[in-house]
Design a protein around this motif. Structure first.
Motif, mmCIF file in Angstrom:
data_model
loop_
_atom_site.group_PDB
_atom_site.id
_atom_site.type_symbol
_atom_site.label_atom_id
_atom_site.label_comp_id
_atom_site.label_asym_id
_atom_site.label_seq_id
_atom_site.Cartn_x
_atom_site.Cartn_y
_atom_site.Cartn_z
ATOM 1 N N MET A 35 -27.206 -28.798 61.016
ATOM 2 C CA MET A 35 -28.551 -28.726 60.462
ATOM 3 C C MET A 35 -29.186 -27.417 60.931
ATOM 4 O O MET A 35 -29.223 -27.143 62.118
ATOM 5 N N ASP A 36 -29.676 -26.607 59.997
ATOM 6 C CA ASP A 36 -30.301 -25.343 60.382
ATOM 7 C C ASP A 36 -31.780 -25.551 60.731
ATOM 8 O O ASP A 36 -32.309 -26.653 60.621
ATOM 9 N N TYR A 37 -32.422 -24.479 61.156
ATOM 10 C CA TYR A 37 -33.815 -24.581 61.592
ATOM 11 C C TYR A 37 -34.744 -25.080 60.491
ATOM 12 O O TYR A 37 -35.641 -25.869 60.734
ATOM 13 N N GLY A 38 -34.538 -24.603 59.279
ATOM 14 C CA GLY A 38 -35.381 -25.035 58.168
ATOM 15 C C GLY A 38 -35.259 -26.525 57.912
ATOM 16 O O GLY A 38 -36.252 -27.212 57.677
ATOM 17 N N GLN A 39 -34.034 -27.025 57.962
ATOM 18 C CA GLN A 39 -33.808 -28.458 57.757
ATOM 19 C C GLN A 39 -34.419 -29.270 58.896
ATOM 20 O O GLN A 39 -34.986 -30.331 58.667
ATOM 21 N N GLU A 81 -41.128 -30.319 52.660
ATOM 22 C CA GLU A 81 -40.329 -31.452 53.150
ATOM 23 C C GLU A 81 -38.907 -31.445 52.606
ATOM 24 O O GLU A 81 -37.985 -31.910 53.275
ATOM 25 N N LEU A 82 -38.704 -30.922 51.415
ATOM 26 C CA LEU A 82 -37.365 -30.836 50.828
ATOM 27 C C LEU A 82 -36.593 -29.618 51.320
ATOM 28 O O LEU A 82 -35.398 -29.497 51.073
ATOM 29 N N GLY A 83 -37.284 -28.722 51.996
ATOM 30 C CA GLY A 83 -36.637 -27.513 52.472
ATOM 31 C C GLY A 83 -36.534 -26.427 51.421
ATOM 32 O O GLY A 83 -35.805 -25.456 51.601
ATOM 33 N N SER A 91 -26.105 -22.612 64.801
ATOM 34 C CA SER A 91 -27.094 -22.827 63.741
ATOM 35 C C SER A 91 -28.197 -21.783 63.727
ATOM 36 O O SER A 91 -29.133 -21.876 62.950
ATOM 37 N N CYS A 92 -28.115 -20.764 64.605
ATOM 38 C CA CYS A 92 -29.148 -19.732 64.649
ATOM 39 C C CYS A 92 -29.122 -18.907 63.371
ATOM 40 O O CYS A 92 -28.038 -18.523 62.905
ATOM 41 N N ARG A 97 -29.614 -23.898 50.975
ATOM 42 C CA ARG A 97 -29.787 -25.338 51.024
ATOM 43 C C ARG A 97 -28.426 -26.008 50.957
ATOM 44 O O ARG A 97 -27.618 -25.685 50.095
ATOM 45 N N ARG A 98 -28.168 -26.898 51.894
ATOM 46 C CA ARG A 98 -26.879 -27.582 51.922
ATOM 47 C C ARG A 98 -27.009 -28.958 51.305
ATOM 48 O O ARG A 98 -27.989 -29.639 51.502
ATOM 49 N N ALA A 99 -25.963 -29.352 50.593
ATOM 50 C CA ALA A 99 -25.987 -30.655 49.930
ATOM 51 C C ALA A 99 -25.695 -31.762 50.906
ATOM 52 O O ALA A 99 -25.118 -31.648 51.915
#
Length: 100
Positions: free
Chosen positions: A1-5, A40-42, A77-78, A98-100
Motif C-alpha cells: 500500500m503506497d502513501y496515497g492509499q 477517499e478513492l485515491g 513503498s516510498c 492506482r493499483r487494482a
C-alpha cells in the motif's frame, strides 16, 4: 500500500468512525461531496491546506513527519522524487498509480 492509499484509507476510516457521510464531511471541510469521494478513492491527493481542513473536520490531529531511512535502506513503498529543473521542465514527484 503506497502513501496515497494509506492516506485515503485513514480519512475514510476516520469518517466512518465518526459516523458521518461524505456530504457532511464535505460541509465541515469546505469541500464538495464528489471531492471527498475522489480523495477517499485515491483518485486525487489533497494539498496540505486541504488535508489540514480534513483533519480538523474529522476531529483528528495531523502528524506529518520526515524520518531518516532505517539502516540506510529506503522503504519499498516510498514515492520516487526527482528534482525539478529551474526551467520548469522534467522532474517532480513521480505520478501515483492506482493499483487494482
Amino acid at each position: 500500500m503506497d502513501y496515497g492509499q494509506q492516506l485515503s484509507a485513514a480519512l475514510r476510516d476516520r469518517r466512518r468512525q465518526l459516523g458521518i457521510s461524505q456530504t457532511e464531511l464535505a460541509r465541515r471541510a469546505g469541500m464538495t461531496q464528489p471531492g471527498i469521494s475522489r480523495v477517499e478513492l485515491g483518485d486525487t491527493t489533497p494539498t496540505l491546506p486541504m488535508l489540514a481542513r480534513l483533519a480538523e473536520a474529522l476531529e483528528a490531529d495531523l502528524d506529518i513527519r520526515l524520518a531518516p531511512w532505517t539502516e540506510g535502506r529506503r522503504c519499498a513503498s516510498c514515492p520516487t522524487v526527482t528534482p525539478m529543473r529551474r526551467d520548469g521542465g522534467g522532474g517532480g514527484v513521480a505520478a501515483k498509480t492506482r493499483r487494482a
